[in-house]
Scaffold this motif. Structure first.
Motif, PDB file in Angstrom:
ATOM      1  N   GLY A   1     -41.388-121.034 -14.664  1.00 27.06           N
ATOM      2  CA  GLY A   1     -40.160-120.609 -15.315  1.00 27.06           C
ATOM      3  C   GLY A   1     -39.783-121.498 -16.490  1.00 27.06           C
ATOM      4  N   THR A   2     -40.402-122.677 -16.572  1.00 26.23           N
ATOM      5  CA  THR A   2     -40.073-123.626 -17.642  1.00 26.23           C
ATOM      6  C   THR A   2     -41.090-123.617 -18.780  1.00 26.23           C
TER       7      THR A   2
ATOM      8  N   GLU B   1     -49.272-111.042  -4.714  1.00 24.89           N
ATOM      9  CA  GLU B   1     -47.921-110.500  -4.519  1.00 24.89           C
ATOM     10  C   GLU B   1     -47.370-109.869  -5.798  1.00 24.89           C
ATOM     11  N   GLY B   2     -48.098-110.007  -6.904  1.00 25.48           N
ATOM     12  CA  GLY B   2     -47.650-109.434  -8.172  1.00 25.48           C
ATOM     13  C   GLY B   2     -46.615-110.275  -8.901  1.00 25.48           C
ATOM     14  N   LYS B   3     -46.456-111.533  -8.503  1.00 27.04           N
ATOM     15  CA  LYS B   3     -45.458-112.397  -9.123  1.00 27.04           C
ATOM     16  C   LYS B   3     -46.006-113.165 -10.321  1.00 27.04           C
ATOM     17  N   LEU B   4     -47.334-113.209 -10.438  1.00 29.03           N
ATOM     18  CA  LEU B   4     -47.987-113.904 -11.547  1.00 29.03           C
ATOM     19  C   LEU B   4     -48.952-112.968 -12.244  1.00 29.03           C
TER      20      LEU B   4
ATOM     21  N   ALA C   1     -45.065-112.922 -13.982  1.00 29.77           N
ATOM     22  CA  ALA C   1     -45.233-111.500 -14.274  1.00 29.77           C
ATOM     23  C   ALA C   1     -44.025-111.012 -15.073  1.00 29.77           C
ATOM     24  N   GLY C   2     -44.300-110.294 -16.141  1.00 32.06           N
ATOM     25  CA  GLY C   2     -43.246-109.712 -16.955  1.00 32.06           C
ATOM     26  C   GLY C   2     -42.549-110.664 -17.888  1.00 32.06           C
TER      27      GLY C   2
END
Length: 67
Positions: A18-19, A49-52, A65-66
């Motif tokens: 996030g940084t 999990e689709g988070k990265l 992700a995104g």
């Protein structure tokens, strides 16, 4: 490493990403002062999990992700 510790490491990876715009696995491990093999495992789980997202730009990188 216990399931709880893996979950904690996954959260730390997400917080770190996030940084920054994107990062290499080894740089994440250095920043978190964690074993790279464990970071690789956490990143793999977050990817599943689709988070990265994985990026391949003159090397492999990960990002949120995104983002």
């Amino acid at each position: 490493m216990t399931e709880q510790n893996i979950e904690e490491l996954k959260q730390k990876v997400l917080d770190y990403l996030g940084t920054v715009e994107m990062s290499k696995n080894r740089d994440i491990a250095k920043a978190l002062e964690a074993d790279k093999k464990l970071v690789d495992k956490a990143i793999g789980a977050l990817g599943n999990e689709g988070k990265l997202e994985y990026l391949y730009l003159n090397g492999s990188f990960v990002k949120l992700a995104g983002k």
